[in-house]
Motif scaffolding. Sequence first.
Motif, mmCIF file in Angstrom:
data_model
loop_
_atom_site.group_PDB
_atom_site.id
_atom_site.type_symbol
_atom_site.label_atom_id
_atom_site.label_comp_id
_atom_site.label_asym_id
_atom_site.label_seq_id
_atom_site.Cartn_x
_atom_site.Cartn_y
_atom_site.Cartn_z
ATOM 1 N N ARG A 73 3.916 -10.781 -9.961
ATOM 2 C CA ARG A 73 2.830 -9.817 -10.000
ATOM 3 C C ARG A 73 2.858 -9.048 -11.311
ATOM 4 O O ARG A 73 3.902 -8.916 -11.945
ATOM 5 C CB ARG A 73 2.910 -8.840 -8.824
ATOM 6 N N GLN A 74 1.689 -8.573 -11.674
ATOM 7 C CA GLN A 74 1.577 -7.784 -12.899
ATOM 8 C C GLN A 74 0.704 -6.567 -12.636
ATOM 9 O O GLN A 74 -0.492 -6.713 -12.344
ATOM 10 C CB GLN A 74 0.993 -8.614 -14.046
ATOM 11 N N ALA A 75 1.332 -5.412 -12.708
ATOM 12 C CA ALA A 75 0.615 -4.158 -12.544
ATOM 13 C C ALA A 75 0.029 -3.720 -13.886
ATOM 14 O O ALA A 75 0.519 -4.134 -14.941
ATOM 15 C CB ALA A 75 1.555 -3.090 -11.994
ATOM 16 N N PRO A 76 -0.979 -2.887 -13.866
ATOM 17 C CA PRO A 76 -1.593 -2.424 -15.124
ATOM 18 C C PRO A 76 -0.568 -1.792 -16.049
ATOM 19 O O PRO A 76 0.203 -0.924 -15.639
ATOM 20 C CB PRO A 76 -2.622 -1.399 -14.647
ATOM 21 N N GLY A 77 -0.534 -2.257 -17.275
ATOM 22 C CA GLY A 77 0.361 -1.691 -18.268
ATOM 23 C C GLY A 77 1.814 -2.104 -18.134
ATOM 24 O O GLY A 77 2.670 -1.578 -18.849
ATOM 25 N N LYS A 78 2.096 -3.024 -17.234
ATOM 26 C CA LYS A 78 3.478 -3.451 -17.016
ATOM 27 C C LYS A 78 3.615 -4.954 -17.237
ATOM 28 O O LYS A 78 2.636 -5.687 -17.225
ATOM 29 C CB LYS A 78 3.939 -3.087 -15.607
ATOM 30 N N GLN A 79 4.862 -5.379 -17.417
ATOM 31 C CA GLN A 79 5.133 -6.796 -17.570
ATOM 32 C C GLN A 79 5.035 -7.504 -16.224
ATOM 33 O O GLN A 79 5.232 -6.898 -15.162
ATOM 34 C CB GLN A 79 6.531 -6.999 -18.164
ATOM 35 N N ARG A 80 4.731 -8.787 -16.287
ATOM 36 C CA ARG A 80 4.717 -9.590 -15.071
ATOM 37 C C ARG A 80 6.131 -9.685 -14.522
ATOM 38 O O ARG A 80 7.080 -9.915 -15.266
ATOM 39 C CB ARG A 80 4.172 -10.981 -15.384
ATOM 40 N N GLU A 81 6.264 -9.490 -13.220
ATOM 41 C CA GLU A 81 7.593 -9.494 -12.604
ATOM 42 C C GLU A 81 7.650 -10.467 -11.432
ATOM 43 O O GLU A 81 6.651 -10.678 -10.719
ATOM 44 C CB GLU A 81 7.981 -8.090 -12.113
ATOM 45 N N LEU A 82 8.833 -11.016 -11.232
ATOM 46 C CA LEU A 82 9.074 -11.912 -10.108
ATOM 47 C C LEU A 82 9.088 -11.113 -8.811
ATOM 48 O O LEU A 82 9.711 -10.050 -8.745
ATOM 49 C CB LEU A 82 10.401 -12.636 -10.302
ATOM 50 N N VAL A 83 8.419 -11.624 -7.799
ATOM 51 C CA VAL A 83 8.379 -10.969 -6.489
ATOM 52 C C VAL A 83 9.208 -11.747 -5.473
ATOM 53 O O VAL A 83 10.053 -11.173 -4.792
ATOM 54 C CB VAL A 83 6.928 -10.849 -5.986
#
Length: 122
Positions: free
Chosen positions: A38-48
């Motif tokens: 997932r990728q939140a606004p202004g953040k790096q894509r992260e493994l969920v």
Amino acid sequence: QVQLVESGGGLVQPGGSLRLSCAASGSNISIYTMAWYRQAPGKQRELVATITAGGSLNYVDSVKGRFIISRDNAKNMMSLQMNSLNPEDTAVYYCTVCRLILQAACLIPGDWGQGTQVTVSS
């Protein structure tokens, strides 16, 4: 090459649930480790969450006990059941075929689908 299409996102209130789906085509995903990012606004894509071909599961600490990753190899699909959602879960969610895993966690993702937006807000 596997083509991936995510669906199931939407707007949900805090504490609510959503079920995301990832439909694969072009190759049988049963032999692959799959993952949700997932990728939140202004953040790096992260493994969920990760699910290996053998069914081993791995979750990021922030979703443990709330999210459930699963796969249906017969339908060539993967899902992410998300419960007890909170505003911090707001993001675009992507599925991928992992190119490299480490201790059942996706280390290097492959190609992405277009993503599906999840917004948790009252």
